[in-house]
Design a protein around this motif. Structure first.
Motif, PDB file in Angstrom:
ATOM      1  N   LEU A 149      -9.944  17.692  -1.938  1.00 42.22           N
ATOM      2  CA  LEU A 149     -10.142  17.343  -0.530  1.00 42.22           C
ATOM      3  C   LEU A 149     -10.967  18.387   0.214  1.00 42.22           C
ATOM      4  CD1 LEU A 149      -6.544  16.057   0.243  1.00 42.22           C
ATOM      5  CD2 LEU A 149      -8.639  14.684   0.420  1.00 42.22           C
ATOM      6  N   VAL A 245      -5.761  15.777   7.235  1.00 40.86           N
ATOM      7  CA  VAL A 245      -5.376  14.895   6.124  1.00 40.86           C
ATOM      8  C   VAL A 245      -3.884  14.575   6.141  1.00 40.86           C
ATOM      9  CG1 VAL A 245      -7.291  15.590   4.641  1.00 40.86           C
ATOM     10  CG2 VAL A 245      -5.097  16.827   4.495  1.00 40.86           C
ATOM     11  N   PHE A 271       2.795  14.764   2.286  1.00 40.85           N
ATOM     12  CA  PHE A 271       1.762  14.182   3.140  1.00 40.85           C
ATOM     13  C   PHE A 271       2.386  13.105   4.012  1.00 40.85           C
ATOM     14  CE2 PHE A 271      -0.847  16.355   0.194  1.00 40.85           C
ATOM     15  CZ  PHE A 271      -2.107  16.501   0.762  1.00 40.85           C
ATOM     16  N   ASP A 273       2.785   9.744   5.965  1.00 41.01           N
ATOM     17  CA  ASP A 273       2.339   8.352   5.867  1.00 41.01           C
ATOM     18  C   ASP A 273       2.108   7.825   7.290  1.00 41.01           C
ATOM     19  OD1 ASP A 273       2.371   7.965   2.988  1.00 41.01           O
ATOM     20  OD2 ASP A 273       4.541   8.160   3.136  1.00 41.01           O
ATOM     21  N   TYR A 275       1.816   7.923  11.169  1.00 38.20           N
ATOM     22  CA  TYR A 275       1.460   9.035  12.047  1.00 38.20           C
ATOM     23  C   TYR A 275       2.569   9.316  13.053  1.00 38.20           C
ATOM     24  CZ  TYR A 275      -0.839  11.939  15.499  1.00 38.20           C
ATOM     25  OH  TYR A 275      -1.139  12.962  16.369  1.00 38.20           O
ATOM     26  N   LYS A 347     -14.173  12.305  11.529  1.00 30.96           N
ATOM     27  CA  LYS A 347     -13.347  11.199  11.053  1.00 30.96           C
ATOM     28  C   LYS A 347     -13.596   9.929  11.856  1.00 30.96           C
ATOM     29  CE  LYS A 347      -9.041  12.057   9.658  1.00 30.96           C
ATOM     30  NZ  LYS A 347      -9.099  11.917   8.195  1.00 30.96           N
ATOM     31  N   THR A 376      -3.654   7.922   6.849  1.00 32.30           N
ATOM     32  CA  THR A 376      -4.800   7.908   5.927  1.00 32.30           C
ATOM     33  C   THR A 376      -5.478   6.547   5.904  1.00 32.30           C
ATOM     34  OG1 THR A 376      -3.735   9.597   4.570  1.00 32.30           O
ATOM     35  CG2 THR A 376      -5.496   8.303   3.543  1.00 32.30           C
ATOM     36  N   ARG A 380      -9.389   5.560   7.107  1.00 38.02           N
ATOM     37  CA  ARG A 380     -10.274   5.032   6.063  1.00 38.02           C
ATOM     38  C   ARG A 380     -10.805   3.657   6.449  1.00 38.02           C
ATOM     39  NH1 ARG A 380     -13.238   6.988   1.652  1.00 38.02           N
ATOM     40  NH2 ARG A 380     -13.596   5.281   0.202  1.00 38.02           N
ATOM     41  N   ASN A 426     -13.236  10.558   5.463  1.00 41.06           N
ATOM     42  CA  ASN A 426     -11.864  10.050   5.425  1.00 41.06           C
ATOM     43  C   ASN A 426     -11.477   9.678   3.998  1.00 41.06           C
ATOM     44  OD1 ASN A 426     -11.175   9.988   8.325  1.00 41.06           O
ATOM     45  ND2 ASN A 426     -12.905   8.564   8.441  1.00 41.06           N
ATOM     46  N   ILE A 430      -4.562  10.166  -0.870  1.00 38.78           N
ATOM     47  CA  ILE A 430      -3.825  11.418  -0.755  1.00 38.78           C
ATOM     48  C   ILE A 430      -2.693  11.362  -1.780  1.00 38.78           C
ATOM     49  CG2 ILE A 430      -4.364  11.840   1.682  1.00 38.78           C
ATOM     50  CD1 ILE A 430      -1.506  10.631   2.266  1.00 38.78           C
ATOM     51  N   ARG A 432       0.321  10.348  -2.297  1.00 35.03           N
ATOM     52  CA  ARG A 432       1.392   9.570  -1.664  1.00 35.03           C
ATOM     53  C   ARG A 432       2.737  10.021  -2.225  1.00 35.03           C
ATOM     54  NH1 ARG A 432       0.067   6.578   2.940  1.00 35.03           N
ATOM     55  NH2 ARG A 432      -2.053   5.748   2.690  1.00 35.03           N
TER      56      ARG A 432
END
Length: 487
Positions: A149, A245, A271, A273, A275, A347, A376, A380, A426, A430, A432
């Motif tokens: 990344l 990220v 990470f 998921d 927000y 982004k 993510t 994207r 983007n 990631i 997951r």
């Protein structure tokens, strides 16, 4: 296995081991019962100027496991202190990690080679000095994902099974991680000597760190101030990249904050998921100290602790040193916001600046939080939206999407170029959390590394569109995800 392998050298240097004895403890790794190479990072080995075939040989695996030493090793455990969840511990140190030495690669860069899980050291504080297989593979997987990344990070050179159990809540298979870093010098390294009032050691450590990470600072009118500003700039950029990220470190103690600006110690990391700035995954972070949205504030707090340790080097007059340090720390929010804002603009595909851009970004994040949109996947999907599609993932954004399209239309270039720039900014992939756990469970419970290998292959190409299961958010209705420290 003998303590050294005659004739086998890795080209190790030892600038840190040449510092006075109070900086470290000289200790060799503890041999393990039945070392077996699980995975070797051959591209990294070649980057370091090492022969992957040699590392994968019986002699190489013995070194990676800690069962043997190359002729040019000088193994040490480094001393440091640290604030852990806000409480200061004056003596921590490498309790289960041993530095074999420093590799100078073909590119001229100096990198530490460390074995994590290599046995007890004088800093172990009663612990076994070992590592379990799951956390070793987690660090291997996520550090490689972070590297792909473009985020500064320690790297994983190899994972070796020990053939021995480690005992936590239950017996677990043991492993050793061979880790590579620009250095393992931490904020806590300076705190260790400051807490002891050891001004000589503090200056020696600062001079060593300047030579290694900030050589230009040595020529500055105030070298130690310039050094601190360099650390501050690197950490501002690093944490901004984490935020961009959705990465949550989970244990941002000062002993886990590097001088180099690399991400280190992937314990209860994860990470995000959906927000939510308040997201916490760590089982030990009961009050959200290290929540996703708290990370910029915490790194500023950690840097303030570094400034406290360095005060005698900033100025011999305490009042003048304090005044400068406070002013320097006061500049951190602007450093972070500049790096974070630049990343957010990329982004959103915004290469030029307009007056309403900040409000556009703020409105997006507010709607994402309100609708709990996947961080993510939402960013994207903007690439498809830039080409005129109406992605279902972005439907909750409502009229914001129209405002953004209008703003994007004022950027130069055709839609296809804008979409391509958005896909470069983007990631599609990631690590997951549910897929990471699936891969680790297969490895630990069934000795099946196929899911690990498949996930790693995808994570090494994060900006390419993967098979759908690797980009999809976790299935709805699952239990809240929880991470554990792994020590």
């Amino acid at each position: 296995m003998p303590d050294s392998l005659a004739g086998l050298r890795l080209g190790l240097d030892h600038s840190y081991a040449r510092l006075p004895e109070r900086f470290h403890a000289r200790v060799a790794p503890t041999p393990v019962a039945a070392p077996r190479l699980l995975r070797l990072n051959a591209p990294l080995a070649e980057e370091l100027g090492l022969d992957p075939a040699l590392l994968a040989s019986e002699a190489g695996v013995a070194i990676l496991a800690g069962n043997a030493l190359p002729e040019d090793a000088q193994p040490i455990a480094m001393a440091y202190a640290g604030h852990q969840f806000g409480g200061f511990t004056p003596r921590l140190g490498d309790g289960r990690a041993i530095l074999l030495g420093e590799l100078i690669g073909p590119d001229g860069a100096r990198r530490d080679l460390q074995l994590k899980g290599a046995g007890r050291t004088p800093f172990s504080r009663g612990a076994d000095g070992r590592a379990a297989l799951g956390p070793v593979l987690r660090e291997y997987l996520i550090s490689e994902a972070m590297h792909a990344l473009g985020i500064p990070t320690t790297r994983s050179l190899a994972a070796v099974a020990t053939g021995e159990p480690v005992f936590r809540e239950t017996p677990l298979p043991g492993a050793v991680l061979a880790r590579v870093a620009a250095s393992h010098i931490r904020v806590g390294s300076f705190q260790y000597f400051a807490a002891r009032g050891d001004a000589e050691a503090l200056r020696l450590l600062a001079d060593h760190a300047i030579a290694r990470h900030d050589p230009a600072a040595a020529e500055a009118p105030q070298p130690y101030r310039a050094f601190f500003e360099g650390v501050m700039a690197r950490q501002a950029a690093l944490v901004a990249r984490w935020m961009l990220v959705g990465f949550i470190h989970g244990v941002m103690n000062t002993d886990n904050t590097t001088i180099s600006g690399e991400t280190i110690d992937y314990g209860p990391c994860a990470f995000m998921d959906a927000y939510d700035p308040a997201t916490v995954f760590s089982s030990i972070d009961h009050y959200g100290r290290y929540a996703y949205g708290a990370q910029p504030r915490i790194i500023a707090w950690n840097l303030a602790r570094l400034a406290e340790a360095l005060l005698p080097l900033f100025d011999a007059r305490e009042d003048a040193a304090l005044e400068w340090a406070r002013a320097a720390i006061g500049r951190f929010p602007a450093l972070f916001e500049a790096a974070y804002a630049q990343g957010l603009r990329a982004k959103l595909g915004l290469a030029t600046a307009e007056e309403g851009d900040d409000a556009l970004v703020a409105a997006l994040l507010a709607r994402m939080a309100e609708a709990r949109l996947d961080f993510t996947a939402s960013f994207r999907a903007l690439a498809d939206a830039a080409e005129g599609a109406a992605p279902e993932a972005l439907a909750p954004l409502g009229d914001w999407l129209g405002d953004w399209r209008a703003r994007l239309a004022r950027e130069p270039g055709p839609a296809a170029e804008k979409a391509a720039a958005l896909r470069r900014a983007n990631p599609a992939v990631i690590p997951r959390n549910h897929l990471v756990e699936e891969a680790l469970s297969a490895a630990v419970e069934r000795e099946d590394l196929a899911p690990f290998d498949a996930l790693l292959a995808v994570l090494r190409r994060p900006f390419e569109t993967p098979p759908p299961r690797y980009a999809a958010p976790p299935p709805p209705g699952g239990a809240p995800y929880v991470t554990f420290c792994g020590t």
